[in-house]
Scaffold this active site. Structure first.
Site, short mmCIF file in Angstrom:
data_model
loop_
_atom_site.label_atom_id
_atom_site.label_comp_id
_atom_site.label_asym_id
_atom_site.label_seq_id
_atom_site.Cartn_x
_atom_site.Cartn_y
_atom_site.Cartn_z
N ASP A 13 1.06 -1.51 0.15
CA ASP A 13 -0.09 0.06 -0.14
C ASP A 13 0.68 0.95 0.09
O ASP A 13 0.57 2.37 0.40
CB ASP A 13 -0.98 0.35 1.07
CG ASP A 13 -1.96 -0.97 0.66
OD1 ASP A 13 -2.45 -1.53 0.05
OD2 ASP A 13 -2.60 -1.63 1.78
N LYS A 16 2.14 1.94 -5.20
CA LYS A 16 2.07 2.02 -6.21
C LYS A 16 1.63 1.52 -7.71
O LYS A 16 1.89 2.17 -8.79
CB LYS A 16 2.64 -0.03 -6.18
CG LYS A 16 3.07 -0.32 -5.23
CD LYS A 16 3.56 -2.05 -4.90
CE LYS A 16 2.25 -2.42 -4.63
NZ LYS A 16 2.29 -2.35 -2.95
N GLY A 40 -4.61 -4.37 -3.53
CA GLY A 40 -5.60 -3.26 -4.39
C GLY A 40 -4.93 -1.98 -4.61
O GLY A 40 -4.59 -1.20 -3.15
P1 GDP Z 1 -0.43 0.23 -3.58
O1 GDP Z 1 -1.30 -1.00 -3.10
O2 GDP Z 1 1.00 0.71 -3.05
O3 GDP Z 1 -0.61 0.57 -5.43
O4 GDP Z 1 -1.43 1.46 -2.56
P2 GDP Z 1 -2.48 1.85 -2.58
O5 GDP Z 1 -3.66 1.89 -3.28
O6 GDP Z 1 -3.22 0.71 -0.98
O7 GDP Z 1 -2.80 2.66 -0.89
C1 GDP Z 1 -2.37 4.16 -0.84
C2 GDP Z 1 -3.23 5.10 -1.02
O8 GDP Z 1 -2.92 6.56 -0.59
C3 GDP Z 1 -4.40 5.27 -1.97
O9 GDP Z 1 -5.58 5.55 -1.38
C4 GDP Z 1 -4.01 6.24 -2.77
O10 GDP Z 1 -5.15 6.96 -3.23
C5 GDP Z 1 -3.14 7.62 -1.64
N1 GDP Z 1 -2.22 8.21 -2.14
C6 GDP Z 1 -1.08 7.79 -2.76
N2 GDP Z 1 -0.14 8.62 -3.63
C7 GDP Z 1 -0.50 9.49 -1.58
C8 GDP Z 1 -0.24 10.55 -1.46
O11 GDP Z 1 0.75 11.22 -1.76
N3 GDP Z 1 -0.65 11.12 -0.28
C9 GDP Z 1 -1.72 11.26 -0.46
N4 GDP Z 1 -2.42 11.61 1.07
N5 GDP Z 1 -2.55 10.19 -0.75
C10 GDP Z 1 -1.81 9.64 -1.88
P1 IMO Z 2 -1.06 -4.15 -2.52
O1 IMO Z 2 -0.54 -4.20 -3.70
C1 IMO Z 2 -0.98 -5.12 2.22
C2 IMO Z 2 -0.95 -8.76 3.20
C3 IMO Z 2 -2.32 -9.17 5.06
C4 IMO Z 2 -1.53 -9.99 5.67
C5 IMO Z 2 -0.60 -10.43 4.94
C6 IMO Z 2 -0.77 -11.71 3.92
O2 IMO Z 2 -2.45 -3.41 -2.24
O3 IMO Z 2 0.09 -3.78 -1.47
P2 IMO Z 2 -2.69 -12.67 1.90
O4 IMO Z 2 -4.22 -12.76 1.30
O5 IMO Z 2 -1.44 -12.76 1.30
O6 IMO Z 2 -2.50 -14.81 2.07
O7 IMO Z 2 -2.51 -11.42 3.53
O8 IMO Z 2 0.09 -10.04 3.80
N1 IMO Z 2 -1.00 -8.34 2.22
C7 IMO Z 2 -1.49 -6.97 2.03
N2 IMO Z 2 -1.42 -5.97 3.21
N3 IMO Z 2 -1.36 -4.56 0.92
C8 IMO Z 2 -1.32 -5.62 -0.49
O9 IMO Z 2 -1.55 -5.99 -1.44
C9 IMO Z 2 -1.00 -6.60 0.29
N4 IMO Z 2 -1.69 -7.77 0.07
C10 IMO Z 2 -1.74 -8.55 1.47
O10 IMO Z 2 -3.07 -8.19 4.77
O11 IMO Z 2 -1.20 -9.51 6.30
MG MG Z 3 -3.16 -1.27 -2.35
#
Ligand code: GDP
Ligand code: IMO
Ligand code: MG
Length: 423
Positions: A13, A16, A40
């Site tokens: 998270d 990316k 996600g």
């Molecule tokens: P990913 O899994 O690495 O793609 O990250 P996620 O989408 O799960 O979580 C990142 C969250 O931070 C999302 O809600 C993005 O919209 C938000 N986000 C990304 N870059 C920024 C930033 O620079 N500032 C803020 N406030 N939110 C960001």
């Molecule tokens: P993105 O790509 C954050 C975490 C789960 C759990 C552990 C194992 O959005 O960064 P799993 O379902 O893979 O067996 O869960 O890994 N986890 C993540 N945490 N971002 C993710 O993906 C994750 N995918 C799995 O919360 O701790």
């Molecule tokens: Mg994510």
């Protein structure tokens, strides 16, 4: 041509999805290489916010080929929903989405097994997303899994039934209620029919041909390095190779073909699910980070655990991935703090200071040792260049660069595509 890799350096998270979408116009191809619907990845542009789970984050850009590689575990039901959810964007899936026939399929009983295993672990549960990731990779490595190419074979149903029978034996050991299975299977087979209409290919040939022709390929990681099956905080990890070499095995690209490795991290830390998190905050600062950063899981909606930046962990991730450029995300979330803490070391129970993530570290309580630096404590909303950053933010970037020994080439100051400052 070399293939660049973008991956998360923390516990996932990091942002990316946002960055892949921002960089995509510099590439011809974006390819996912591991993980599955546990991911996600959020993208925001033109007032739209969209979360992708299995589809690569280049999908919203025209003329970009998106590939789901062999290293991914794919849920046909979720893929169908994802594609249907994108209809309003008029995306030409026939033209720009390709799926490896060697990717592994998540079947309904994988999700039931995930739930059964988690339940049996009690308070030692991993905090899995319950998308069936662990059981599916288990079957892949155990050489019994179904692959995407299998759905085209006339005996797919028999192959499926063989695997389900194995799963049912295991589920009966866990005394697991199977009453929902028939309904899940009906939805699954409906999604499989839809799946057959997509471009199912030997994507290793496609990727290598693109590279040979001089096209630019970006590999998009999922999860983060600290969730890697080998180097993460085992057993509180996911079941795939989230590190840079995963892009080789998950796409069929040779290590000599890897170019830049973009390592992406938040200006602080979050973790969702169980497992060690040395800098986790349980006070109002942690609560404020969660609120300001909207730190709730993109896949499960769970509140994310929040804490200060952890340099030993980042150094470790940079080392094992060979990161060549760093991208710092969510700098704006720290606007609210007058002072910011940076973890430089861990103190072990016997008083020893370490800055390494050794095997022993996972089983002892460590105390983070902090250096406190002044915060910028102001909005970054109107800033459009690095020169416009407040001095304290520039100092923060310089301090991290010096400690991490890799240049920070991008700073993200908000969730929108446009809120991205390149250096
Ligand atoms: P990913 O899994 O690495 O793609 O990250 P996620 O989408 O799960 O979580 C990142 C969250 O931070 C999302 O809600 C993005 O919209 C938000 N986000 C990304 N870059 C920024 C930033 O620079 N500032 C803020 N406030 N939110 C960001
Ligand atoms: P993105 O790509 C954050 C975490 C789960 C759990 C552990 C194992 O959005 O960064 P799993 O379902 O893979 O067996 O869960 O890994 N986890 C993540 N945490 N971002 C993710 O993906 C994750 N995918 C799995 O919360 O701790
Ligand atoms: Mg994510």
């Amino acid at each position: 041509m070399k293939m660049d890799v973008l991956l998360g350096l923390q516990w996932g998270d990091e942002g990316k999805g946002k960055v892949v979408d921002v960089l995509a116009p510099q590439y011809d191809v974006v390819a996912r290489f591991q993980g599955g619907p546990n991911a996600g990845h959020t993208l925001e542009f033109d007032g739209i916010k969209h979360v992708l789970h299995q589809i690569p984050s280049g999908i919203f850009r025209e003329n970009i080929t998106n590939i789901i590689g062999n290293g991914v575990v794919l849920d046909p039901v979720i893929l169908k929903k994802e594609i249907e959810g994108l209809h309003k964007f008029n995306i030409a899936f026939k033209k720009n989405l390709f799926i490896s026939k060697k990717a592994t399929i998540i079947i309904p009983t994988h999700k039931l097994l995930d739930a059964a295993y988690e339940k049996s672990k009690g308070d030692k549960k991993i905090g899995s997303t319950l998308k069936g990731i662990g059981p599916t990779y288990q079957d892949k490595i155990g050489r019994v899994a179904l692959r995407v190419g299998d759905i085209l074979s006339p005996d797919f149903k028999e192959k499926y039934q063989g695997l389900v029978d194995k799963h049912k034996t295991i589920l009966s050991f866990y005394d697991f209620d199977l009453s929902q299975l028939a309904e899940l299977e009906a939805t699954f087979f409906d999604a499989v029919e839809f799946f057959k209409t997509l471009n199912l290919v030997d994507s290793e040939y496609e990727v290598n041909t693109y590279l040979k022709e001089g096209q630019r390929v970006l590999a998009e990681g999922a999860q983060g390095s600290l969730l890697d099956i080998d180097f993460g905080s085992y057993p509180f990890v996911t079941s795939s190779t989230t590190m840079a070499p995963g892009a080789c095995t998950g796409l069929g690209v040779a290590p000599s073909r890897i170019g830049e490795v973009y390592g992406i991290f938040k200006a602080y830390c979050t973790r969702v699910g169980s497992g060690p998190f040395p800098t986790e905050l349980f006070d109002e600062d942690g609560e404020a980070m969660r609120k300001e950063g909207n730190e709730f899981g993109s896949t499960t909606g769970r509140p994310r655990r929040c804490g200060w930046i952890d340099l030993p962990a980042l150094k470790y991730s940079i080392m094992i991935n060979g990161v060549t450029q760093l991208f710092m995300m969510k700098a704006d979330v720290l606007n609210i703090f007058e002072q910011i803490k940076v973890c430089t070391h861990y103190e072990l129970p016997d008083g020893t200071m370490v800055d390494r993530l050794t095997y022993e570290l996972d089983s002892v309580e460590v105390k983070p040792v902090y250096q406190t630096v002044p915060g910028w404590n102001q909005s970054l909303a109107d800033i459009s260049s690095y020169d416009g950053f407040p001095k304290e933010l520039k100092d923060y970037v310089t301090m991290l660069e010096e400690a991490l020994e890799v240049p920070i080439k991008l700073v993200s100051v908000g969730p929108d595509r446009k809120q991205t400052i390149l250096r």
